[in-house]
Structures are given as structure tokens and as C-alpha cells.
Design a protein around this motif. Structure first.
Motif, PDB file in Angstrom:
ATOM      1  N   GLY A  18       0.813  -1.203   0.000  1.00 42.62           N
ATOM      2  CA  GLY A  18       0.000   0.000   0.000  1.00 42.62           C
ATOM      3  C   GLY A  18       0.848   1.255   0.000  1.00 42.62           C
ATOM      4  N   GLU A  19       0.221   2.348   0.388  1.00 52.16           N
ATOM      5  CA  GLU A  19       0.840   3.665   0.262  1.00 52.16           C
ATOM      6  C   GLU A  19       1.305   4.251   1.584  1.00 52.16           C
ATOM      7  N   VAL A  20       1.277   3.473   2.670  1.00 52.51           N
ATOM      8  CA  VAL A  20       1.688   3.956   3.985  1.00 52.51           C
ATOM      9  C   VAL A  20       2.940   3.206   4.421  1.00 52.51           C
ATOM     10  N   LEU A  21       3.950   3.953   4.832  1.00 47.29           N
ATOM     11  CA  LEU A  21       5.209   3.357   5.287  1.00 47.29           C
ATOM     12  C   LEU A  21       5.373   3.629   6.777  1.00 47.29           C
ATOM     13  N   ASP A  22       5.831   2.620   7.506  1.00 51.11           N
ATOM     14  CA  ASP A  22       6.141   2.817   8.920  1.00 51.11           C
ATOM     15  C   ASP A  22       7.429   3.618   9.037  1.00 51.11           C
ATOM     16  N   ILE A  23       7.455   4.576   9.955  1.00 51.81           N
ATOM     17  CA  ILE A  23       8.660   5.345  10.264  1.00 51.81           C
ATOM     18  C   ILE A  23       9.123   4.892  11.648  1.00 51.81           C
ATOM     19  N   LYS A  24      10.367   4.436  11.732  1.00 52.90           N
ATOM     20  CA  LYS A  24      10.912   3.919  12.987  1.00 52.90           C
ATOM     21  C   LYS A  24      12.332   4.423  13.182  1.00 52.90           C
ATOM     22  N   ALA A  25      12.768   4.425  14.438  1.00 56.78           N
ATOM     23  CA  ALA A  25      14.172   4.643  14.776  1.00 56.78           C
ATOM     24  C   ALA A  25      14.782   3.253  14.962  1.00 56.78           C
ATOM     25  N   PHE A  26      15.973   3.037  14.371  1.00 62.16           N
ATOM     26  CA  PHE A  26      16.649   1.739  14.451  1.00 62.16           C
ATOM     27  C   PHE A  26      17.982   1.926  15.151  1.00 62.16           C
ATOM     28  N   ASP A  27      18.158   1.263  16.306  1.00 63.74           N
ATOM     29  CA  ASP A  27      19.457   1.382  16.967  1.00 63.74           C
ATOM     30  C   ASP A  27      20.446   0.375  16.389  1.00 63.74           C
ATOM     31  N   THR A  28      21.660   0.361  16.912  1.00 61.96           N
ATOM     32  CA  THR A  28      22.711  -0.503  16.354  1.00 61.96           C
ATOM     33  C   THR A  28      22.405  -1.988  16.544  1.00 61.96           C
ATOM     34  N   ASP A  29      21.547  -2.336  17.498  1.00 59.77           N
ATOM     35  CA  ASP A  29      21.146  -3.733  17.707  1.00 59.77           C
ATOM     36  C   ASP A  29      19.888  -4.082  16.919  1.00 59.77           C
ATOM     37  N   ASP A  30      19.484  -3.180  16.006  1.00 58.93           N
ATOM     38  CA  ASP A  30      18.305  -3.343  15.161  1.00 58.93           C
ATOM     39  C   ASP A  30      16.990  -3.326  15.958  1.00 58.93           C
ATOM     40  N   VAL A  31      17.029  -2.735  17.155  1.00 62.01           N
ATOM     41  CA  VAL A  31      15.796  -2.539  17.918  1.00 62.01           C
ATOM     42  C   VAL A  31      15.056  -1.372  17.277  1.00 62.01           C
ATOM     43  N   ARG A  32      13.745  -1.536  17.095  1.00 66.14           N
ATOM     44  CA  ARG A  32      12.927  -0.509  16.446  1.00 66.14           C
ATOM     45  C   ARG A  32      12.146   0.281  17.489  1.00 66.14           C
TER      46      ARG A  32
END
Length: 176
Positions: free
Chosen positions: A120-134
Motif C-alpha cells: 500500500g501507500e503507507v510506510l512505517d517510520i521507525k528509529a533503528f538502533d545498532t542492535d536493530d531494535v525498532r
């Protein structure tokens, strides 16, 4: 219309008008909800500029604009065009210079902000730390309301802003 429904409708209109003048804070937060991380646009020299959510001039709070505020100017924040996967979220200066958009942890660590492709047309926006935690990214109003920050791709999305190819706009939306 009953008096009760009229008063309720009037209160909604007044709340919308009052909230339209507000600047909302954009933050990443941990899943326990205990830590809020400020999100900044950061230029090549390390200067930091706040990322804010702003209501349109008409006071409609259904979609808030996400902008970097640099010397009083509102700079667009967009999902940059790239091939699939995680897409960079950047602020785009008038001259086309890209500024990193990152959360800053309490120890000073910079955490990348990315958009995740979805159907679809909606993307999740997340912060990703060095351990790939969102970490989810949200916009917070002074009244305590929280909106989800998302990438939106619509027919009205420009192909480029200030000469930079983009994939999606970044907006804050009320929770579903």
C-alpha cells in the motif's frame, strides 16, 4: 440538533482551532514507553535542528506536516527514493542539501530514522538502533495527544523536492 450535541460540536471546533496554533514534538520512544528520544535534523557540521509536527493553516488536525525548523524556516522532511527495504528519512534544504534525521539517545548515540516499505501507500517510520531494535516515532501535542508518524505516498506526492528524488511525504496521523 440538541443543546448537548451543539455544545459538544462547538467544543471540538474550539479545540481544533486552539490546537492548530501549536507545534507538536516529534519523538521516538521505547516499547515500555519510559524513554522519549528527541529527533533532530543534523547537517554535515553536526548542527542540530528540531523536527516538529505542524498543523495546516486551516486548522484541520487530520494530518500534520513534519518539518525541520532551521532559523525559523520550515524545511521539508521526506522519505528519499531508493530501492525497497529501509528507506532514508531526510530533511531537504532549499539548495538540495540532505540533512540526516536521527534520534539522540541519552548517552548521545545517534539513532537512524528509516521508513519501512509495506504493502500500500503507507510506510512505517521507525528509529533503528545498532542492535536493530525498532522504536516507534510519534508526534506529541501539548494536550497529550499522540499521532503516528508515517510515510505517505499519494497521487499528490511530488517526484522531487529541491532537486532530490523522493518516495513519500512524512506526516503525522491520528491513531486508528
Amino acid at each position: 440538533m440538541t443543546l448537548k450535541s451543539f455544545v459538544f460540536a462547538a467544543a471540538l471546533v474550539l479545540a481544533s482551532v486552539a490546537a492548530a496554533d501549536e507545534v507538536w514534538h516529534v519523538k521516538a520512544y521505547d516499547h515500555a514507553g519510559e524513554t522519549l528520544l528527541s529527533i533532530w535534523a543534523i547537517d554535515a557540521d553536526g548542527n542540530q535542528f528540531p523536527i516538529k509536527a505542524l498543523a495546516p493553516d486551516d486548522g484541520d488536525l487530520s494530518i500534520l506536516r513534519i518539518k525541520a525548523v532551521i532559523d525559523g524556516d520550515e524545511i521539508p522532511v521526506k522519505v528519499i527514493a531508493a530501492d525497497g527495504g529501509r528507506r532514508a528519512v531526510k530533511a531537504i534544504a532549499v539548495d538540495g542539501t540532505l540533512l540526516d534525521v536521527q534520534a539522540i539517545a541519552s548517552d548521545g548515540t545517534l539513532i537512524d530514522i528509516k521508513a519501512l516499505d509495506q504493502q500500500g501507500e503507507v510506510l512505517d517510520i521507525k528509529a533503528f538502533d545498532t542492535d536493530d531494535v525498532r522504536y516507534p516515532v510519534k508526534a506529541y501535542g501539548s494536550d497529550g495527544h499522540a499521532y503516528q508518524v508515517k510515510g505517505l505516498r499519494t497521487d499528490e506526492t511530488a517526484d522531487a523536492v529541491h532537486g532530490v528524488a523522493i518516495h513519500a511525504d512524512v506526516k503525522a496521523l491520528p491513531p486508528r
